[in-house]
Design a protein around this motif. Structure first.
Motif, PDB file in Angstrom:
ATOM      1  N   GLY A 140     -29.187 -52.847  21.441  1.00 50.48           N
ATOM      2  CA  GLY A 140     -28.587 -54.174  21.418  1.00 50.48           C
ATOM      3  C   GLY A 140     -27.136 -54.127  20.980  1.00 50.48           C
ATOM      4  O   GLY A 140     -26.247 -54.614  21.687  1.00 50.48           O
ATOM      5  N   SER A 143     -24.923 -52.167  23.377  1.00 43.86           N
ATOM      6  CA  SER A 143     -24.563 -52.872  24.602  1.00 43.86           C
ATOM      7  C   SER A 143     -23.380 -53.794  24.354  1.00 43.86           C
ATOM      8  O   SER A 143     -22.542 -54.002  25.228  1.00 43.86           O
ATOM      9  CB  SER A 143     -25.747 -53.674  25.130  1.00 43.86           C
ATOM     10  OG  SER A 143     -25.886 -54.876  24.412  1.00 43.86           O
ATOM     11  N   CYS A 519     -32.355 -64.144  31.318  1.00 44.52           N
ATOM     12  CA  CYS A 519     -32.248 -62.780  30.785  1.00 44.52           C
ATOM     13  C   CYS A 519     -33.526 -62.400  30.039  1.00 44.52           C
ATOM     14  O   CYS A 519     -33.703 -61.252  29.643  1.00 44.52           O
ATOM     15  CB  CYS A 519     -30.994 -62.595  29.939  1.00 44.52           C
ATOM     16  SG  CYS A 519     -30.992 -63.470  28.392  1.00 44.52           S
ATOM     17  N   LEU A 585     -35.708 -54.142  28.030  1.00 42.89           N
ATOM     18  CA  LEU A 585     -34.668 -54.615  27.118  1.00 42.89           C
ATOM     19  C   LEU A 585     -33.281 -54.278  27.659  1.00 42.89           C
ATOM     20  O   LEU A 585     -32.367 -55.108  27.638  1.00 42.89           O
ATOM     21  CB  LEU A 585     -34.868 -53.976  25.746  1.00 42.89           C
ATOM     22  CG  LEU A 585     -33.999 -54.552  24.639  1.00 42.89           C
ATOM     23  CD1 LEU A 585     -34.491 -55.923  24.234  1.00 42.89           C
ATOM     24  CD2 LEU A 585     -33.970 -53.614  23.443  1.00 42.89           C
ATOM     25  N   SER A 588     -32.476 -56.677  30.303  1.00 44.59           N
ATOM     26  CA  SER A 588     -32.238 -58.005  29.733  1.00 44.59           C
ATOM     27  C   SER A 588     -30.844 -58.093  29.149  1.00 44.59           C
ATOM     28  O   SER A 588     -30.134 -59.077  29.344  1.00 44.59           O
ATOM     29  CB  SER A 588     -33.268 -58.312  28.648  1.00 44.59           C
ATOM     30  OG  SER A 588     -34.453 -58.788  29.236  1.00 44.59           O
ATOM     31  N   LEU A 589     -30.440 -57.047  28.419  1.00 42.62           N
ATOM     32  CA  LEU A 589     -29.121 -57.049  27.786  1.00 42.62           C
ATOM     33  C   LEU A 589     -28.024 -57.031  28.849  1.00 42.62           C
ATOM     34  O   LEU A 589     -27.037 -57.758  28.765  1.00 42.62           O
ATOM     35  CB  LEU A 589     -28.985 -55.837  26.859  1.00 42.62           C
ATOM     36  CG  LEU A 589     -29.909 -55.844  25.638  1.00 42.62           C
ATOM     37  CD1 LEU A 589     -29.885 -54.497  24.946  1.00 42.62           C
ATOM     38  CD2 LEU A 589     -29.518 -56.949  24.671  1.00 42.62           C
ATOM     39  N   GLU A 590     -28.231 -56.190  29.869  1.00 43.03           N
ATOM     40  CA  GLU A 590     -27.234 -56.066  30.928  1.00 43.03           C
ATOM     41  C   GLU A 590     -27.032 -57.409  31.643  1.00 43.03           C
ATOM     42  O   GLU A 590     -25.915 -57.883  31.794  1.00 43.03           O
ATOM     43  CB  GLU A 590     -27.696 -54.983  31.906  1.00 43.03           C
ATOM     44  CG  GLU A 590     -26.879 -54.850  33.164  1.00 43.03           C
ATOM     45  CD  GLU A 590     -25.475 -54.305  32.919  1.00 43.03           C
ATOM     46  OE1 GLU A 590     -25.224 -53.810  31.806  1.00 43.03           O
ATOM     47  OE2 GLU A 590     -24.633 -54.387  33.838  1.00 43.03           O
ATOM     48  N   TYR A 593     -25.495 -60.347  29.426  1.00 45.68           N
ATOM     49  CA  TYR A 593     -24.038 -60.365  29.272  1.00 45.68           C
ATOM     50  C   TYR A 593     -23.373 -60.887  30.542  1.00 45.68           C
ATOM     51  O   TYR A 593     -22.378 -61.598  30.490  1.00 45.68           O
ATOM     52  CB  TYR A 593     -23.527 -58.958  28.940  1.00 45.68           C
ATOM     53  CG  TYR A 593     -22.083 -58.951  28.522  1.00 45.68           C
ATOM     54  CD1 TYR A 593     -21.682 -59.581  27.336  1.00 45.68           C
ATOM     55  CD2 TYR A 593     -21.113 -58.359  29.314  1.00 45.68           C
ATOM     56  CE1 TYR A 593     -20.353 -59.601  26.955  1.00 45.68           C
ATOM     57  CE2 TYR A 593     -19.781 -58.380  28.939  1.00 45.68           C
ATOM     58  CZ  TYR A 593     -19.403 -58.999  27.764  1.00 45.68           C
ATOM     59  OH  TYR A 593     -18.098 -59.029  27.388  1.00 45.68           O
ATOM     60  N   TRP A 610     -22.369 -64.989  23.577  1.00 44.64           N
ATOM     61  CA  TRP A 610     -23.457 -64.057  23.853  1.00 44.64           C
ATOM     62  C   TRP A 610     -24.097 -63.560  22.569  1.00 44.64           C
ATOM     63  O   TRP A 610     -25.288 -63.240  22.546  1.00 44.64           O
ATOM     64  CB  TRP A 610     -22.915 -62.899  24.697  1.00 44.64           C
ATOM     65  CG  TRP A 610     -23.807 -61.695  24.875  1.00 44.64           C
ATOM     66  CD1 TRP A 610     -23.485 -60.412  24.605  1.00 44.64           C
ATOM     67  CD2 TRP A 610     -25.148 -61.672  25.373  1.00 44.64           C
ATOM     68  NE1 TRP A 610     -24.522 -59.582  24.901  1.00 44.64           N
ATOM     69  CE2 TRP A 610     -25.578 -60.341  25.369  1.00 44.64           C
ATOM     70  CE3 TRP A 610     -26.039 -62.656  25.811  1.00 44.64           C
ATOM     71  CZ2 TRP A 610     -26.837 -59.956  25.793  1.00 44.64           C
ATOM     72  CZ3 TRP A 610     -27.302 -62.275  26.225  1.00 44.64           C
ATOM     73  CH2 TRP A 610     -27.696 -60.942  26.224  1.00 44.64           C
ATOM     74  N   LEU A 614     -27.826 -62.462  22.010  1.00 42.97           N
ATOM     75  CA  LEU A 614     -28.076 -61.025  21.856  1.00 42.97           C
ATOM     76  C   LEU A 614     -28.964 -60.775  20.641  1.00 42.97           C
ATOM     77  O   LEU A 614     -29.943 -60.023  20.703  1.00 42.97           O
ATOM     78  CB  LEU A 614     -26.753 -60.281  21.712  1.00 42.97           C
ATOM     79  CG  LEU A 614     -26.841 -58.799  21.324  1.00 42.97           C
ATOM     80  CD1 LEU A 614     -27.258 -57.975  22.514  1.00 42.97           C
ATOM     81  CD2 LEU A 614     -25.523 -58.288  20.777  1.00 42.97           C
ATOM     82  N   ILE A 617     -32.442 -61.710  21.412  1.00 50.23           N
ATOM     83  CA  ILE A 617     -33.142 -60.729  22.262  1.00 50.23           C
ATOM     84  C   ILE A 617     -33.485 -59.474  21.455  1.00 50.23           C
ATOM     85  O   ILE A 617     -34.568 -58.910  21.606  1.00 50.23           O
ATOM     86  CB  ILE A 617     -32.297 -60.398  23.505  1.00 50.23           C
ATOM     87  CG1 ILE A 617     -32.268 -61.639  24.388  1.00 50.23           C
ATOM     88  CG2 ILE A 617     -32.867 -59.223  24.269  1.00 50.23           C
ATOM     89  CD1 ILE A 617     -31.445 -61.502  25.616  1.00 50.23           C
ATOM     90  N   ILE A 618     -32.589 -59.063  20.564  1.00 45.75           N
ATOM     91  CA  ILE A 618     -32.906 -57.925  19.689  1.00 45.75           C
ATOM     92  C   ILE A 618     -34.134 -58.266  18.839  1.00 45.75           C
ATOM     93  O   ILE A 618     -35.076 -57.478  18.725  1.00 45.75           O
ATOM     94  CB  ILE A 618     -31.711 -57.571  18.789  1.00 45.75           C
ATOM     95  CG1 ILE A 618     -30.549 -57.036  19.638  1.00 45.75           C
ATOM     96  CG2 ILE A 618     -32.113 -56.543  17.739  1.00 45.75           C
ATOM     97  CD1 ILE A 618     -29.307 -56.713  18.835  1.00 45.75           C
TER      98      ILE A 618
END
Lengths: 630, 127
Positions: A140, A143, A519, A585, A588-590, A593, A610, A614, A617-618
């Motif tokens: 996370g 990224s 995402c 994951l 999702s991160l890609e 963003y 973001w 972020l 999501i982490i």
């Protein structure tokens, strides 16, 4: 049982807190001279204690007794196995030389919930769990650092490497195109599945209230079909199941008056139009949520499986006579919602090759149909399609396009998530709150499914399968509150924080909420695949038996009726599940963003907006690592 | 009706019929007159069914015991010294025997299967 519930909640709460804090809490049983002895009582459908905590290197002896019927004990990773008849005491001894969380499960059919009678052995320190959490956090934060460095290339490339518009057309090969244009494809698969599902229905009905794990219907639907759907069909091909699904066969037949040949629709039904405001994922989201309330019945009882499938078959037929085309599949089939949403992640798509050809081509045979095939049964506009959500891969457009302008492409995972809204979206291809909500409900549903089927809490299983009405009511209340209240509200709060952090006052909160919800899709696909592996690997070995003896008549069609329950690769399960989570994951991160850059006006706003998402999501990633391995 | 439709239609019908008929057919046909079917279920879910079996003295009988329950059961008929041991959920066991002496014989479940296990009993009447 009810009077003990509050205490159990306290125990659960403290367990959750303990494991969340890293789980250095109490060890189980008594330690005498380096040997830890733990007394465990087995009863339908739990072990007591169901979570055993030991320290790495200790010699562990588990003393097993059964309170009701014959149970079994199989320890993943260590491979220890025994059976425990009531009245006996069995000892299982081993040296705890592998750390992590290991599932032990019942190995003797002991009742309906037998395949999900589970306990956890935690050998501390749980390095797999710590490594998993660290990796999630590193991924996370990494990224973010990487994101602030990349410039132009990341807008057009996935992970800055794979071009987002990369496509490989499978139908450029003549045999494949010929196959897709044949009226027999995919009809042959549908007929094959039709036969399988007739057997499933008969087995479900004949099986009645017998054990699900020796029943053809329960095993093929919930262990084989569900797992294939969640691990391969949806993540890789999209709505592949819809392509071969036998349920709309009779409806199609009634509507078309013919099965094999093409032609325009001349429906025997009323051919009504589905109301405009329900032309989205709301109704299927509701249908799926409603069916999951009965998960404790139909995943384990043959007759309940029969009832559920019979309702779907009858529903498909009745709806096909009232409404036009595949209205049932689009707006009412319970499994249509997540297939539609998660197909956006799939690596395959049906698209137009050259849009310029479509501009001059009238009439639009792909929508209206001609003598070679039917106008899109899924009511898509194939010439204008840019997302997978409502494409059932029925391949009619390949047959109706006179210019051979349709293509079946392989593409980078998830590119549909970036698809822009288009003019016709208000009519049928909505990209909005409905899909956001579907995405969010899939979090709570997974949580409940995981705890019920792969969690160690017997009281929860009692509630889900309605051992008492009060318990079932409590489950329904908590479950609906979680899915309809807690998760969406939490996500709304994060979206609000994101908007605040970005400093952009212009962007509507709804846009932040909806766009960011996409995402969650890659992580969603990944965690469902991980969950499904945890169903298949331990229970898949019941399948050879039911293939040979589908109706429990003592047959042996393929000589595999005597095949014993053998867990497959369950020692590797944690690694497989964690790997899937990491991949999900990363995607999702890609994509997250990328969404941030679309939602907010400037790169600076995007990066700031973001960050709350972020972190969410982490946190979600850590939560799933805890759920799977903590 | 176009030929292709007719072919498909008959295929679909055939497949459905075949599947249903095989099931029904195989479950009823091949049954000798002297075959007796006995379903095993814990008492609270239906008990032995039927609870009274009738057979003829001096005629060979095949007893087919089907465990249609979700737990393991057993079959023990001490009067004729008949036993098949454990029958796991979903399993089917057969025993052949020729009763020589008329009378009533009790049979029992020999595996602890529920709180009401002791009530899981039936009788065999030899006429």
């Amino acid at each position: 049982m009810d009077h003990r519930l509050p205490i159990k909640y306290v125990i659960l709460a403290s367990c959750l807190t303990l494991s969340a804090c890293g789980g250095s809490g109490e060890f189980s049983g008594d330690l005498v001279g380096g040997q830890r002895t733990v007394e465990v009582t087995a009863r339908k459908f739990e072990y007591d204690p169901s979570i055993i905590t030991v320290k790495e290197g200790e010699t562990v002896v588990i003393k097993l007794a059964s309170e009701d019927v014959t149970h079994g004990f199989y320890l993943d990773g260590y491979g220890e196995q025994t059976t425990i008849p009531p009245g006996d005491i069995k000892l299982v001894g081993f040296t705890a030389n592998k750390t992590g969380r290991f599932t032990f499960r019942c190995s003797e059919t002991c009742g309906h919930f037998h395949p999900y009678m589970i306990g956890h052995l935690r050998v501390l320190p749980n390095r797999k769990y710590y490594a998993g959490v660290s990796l999630v956090v590193l991924l996370g934060l990494g990224s973010l650092a990487y994101g602030s460095k990349r410039r132009e290339k990341h807008r057009t490339h996935l992970f800055g490497v794979i071009p987002l518009d990369w496509r490989f057309e499978l139908t450029k090969y003549k045999p494949i195109r010929a196959l897709f244009k044949s009226r027999w494809f995919p009809l042959v698969f549908i007929l094959l599945n039709f036969f399988v599902f007739v057997v499933i229905l008969v087995a479900g009905f004949a099986g009645g209230f017998s054990a699900g794990n020796v029943n053809f219907g329960v095993m093929v639907v919930w262990i084989l079909w569900w797992v294939l759907l969640m691990t391969i069909f949806v993540p890789v091909v999209g709505r592949f199941w819809c392509m071969t699904c036998p349920f709309p066969l009779i409806g199609d037949w009634l509507q078309r008056g013919t099965l094999g040949s093409g032609g325009r629709q001349k429906s025997w039904g009323l051919n009504k139009k589905w109301p405009k405001r329900f032309r989205n994922l709301w109704p299927v989201t509701a249908c799926f949520l409603l069916s999951t309330l009965f998960v404790g019945f139909f995943t384990v009882q043959p007759f309940a499986t029969f009832v559920l499938l019979a309702l779907i078959v009858i529903g498909a037929i009745v709806i096909s006579l009232i409404y036009e085309k595949r209205t049932f599949c689009l707006y009412l089939c319970p499994v249509s919602g997540f297939q539609g949403l998660y197909s956006n992640f799939a690596a395959c798509e049906v698209r137009v090759k050259n849009p310029d050809i479509c501009k001059t081509h009238t009439p639009k045979t792909c929508y209206l149909g001609d003598e070679h095939g039917y106008g899109c049964p899924w009511m898509e506009l194939p010439f204008d399609m840019n997302r997978n959500t409502y494409c059932g891969l029925c391949l009619e457009c390949f047959k109706t396009c006179p210019h051979d302008n349709m293509a079946f492409n392989v593409r980078p995972f998830g590119t549909d998530l970036l698809a822009e809204r288009k003019r016709t979206d208000e009519l049928q291809n909505r990209r909005g709150l409905d899909e956001a909500f579907k995405s969010l409900t899939m979090i709570g549903i997974l949580f409940a499914f995981f705890l019920t089927m792969q969690g160690p809490y017997g009281w929860l299983k009692d509630m889900v399968m309605a051992a008492s009405l009060g318990g079932y009511g409590l489950f329904l209340g908590g479950y609906l509150l979680l899915n309809l209240g807690l998760v969406p509200v939490l996500f709304l709060a994060v979206s609000y924080l994101s908007k605040q952090a970005s400093g952009n006052r212009e962007v509507p909160l709804k846009k932040v909420f909806v766009d960011f919800s996409y995402c969650l899709v890659p992580l969603g696909v990944a965690r469902w695949a991980a969950f499904s592996l945890g169903i298949l690997l331990p229970n898949g070995s019941y399948l050879p038996r039911v293939f040979s003896d589908p109706f429990s008549r003592g047959w042996d069609l393929f000589g595999t009726a005597g095949y014993q329950w053998t867990p497959f690769l369950t020692g590797a399960l944690p690694y497989l599940q964690l790997s899937l989570l990491f991949v999900g994951l990363a995607f999702s991160l890609e994509y997250g963003y990328k969404f941030a850059n679309r939602i907010f006006a400037t790169e600076r706003e995007a990066t700031r907006g973001w960050i709350p998402m972020l972190l969410f999501i982490i946190a979600l990633g850590v939560f799933f690592v805890w759920l799977f391995e903590g | 009706m176009p030929r292709q439709t007719a072919v498909t239609a008959s295929l679909v019908t055939l497949i459905a019929m075949a599947a249903v008929l095989t099931t029904i057919g195989c479950s009823t046909s091949g049954k000798q007159p002297a075959t007796v079917e006995l379903l095993a279920r814990a008492p609270e879910r239906g008990n032995w069914s039927p609870q009274t079996l009738e057979v003829e003295q001096g005629e060979e009988v095949t007893l087919v015991i089907r465990n249609v329950d979700a737990v393991t059961h057993g079959f023990y008929l001490p009067g004729l010294d008949l036993t098949v041991g454990e029958i796991k959920a979903g399993d089917v066991r057969e025993i052949k025997f020729t009763p020589q002496v008329a009378g009533e014989y009790g049979f029992y479940c020999s595996v602890w299967c529920s709180d009401f296990h002791m009530h899981m009993r039936g009788k065999l009447v030899v006429k």
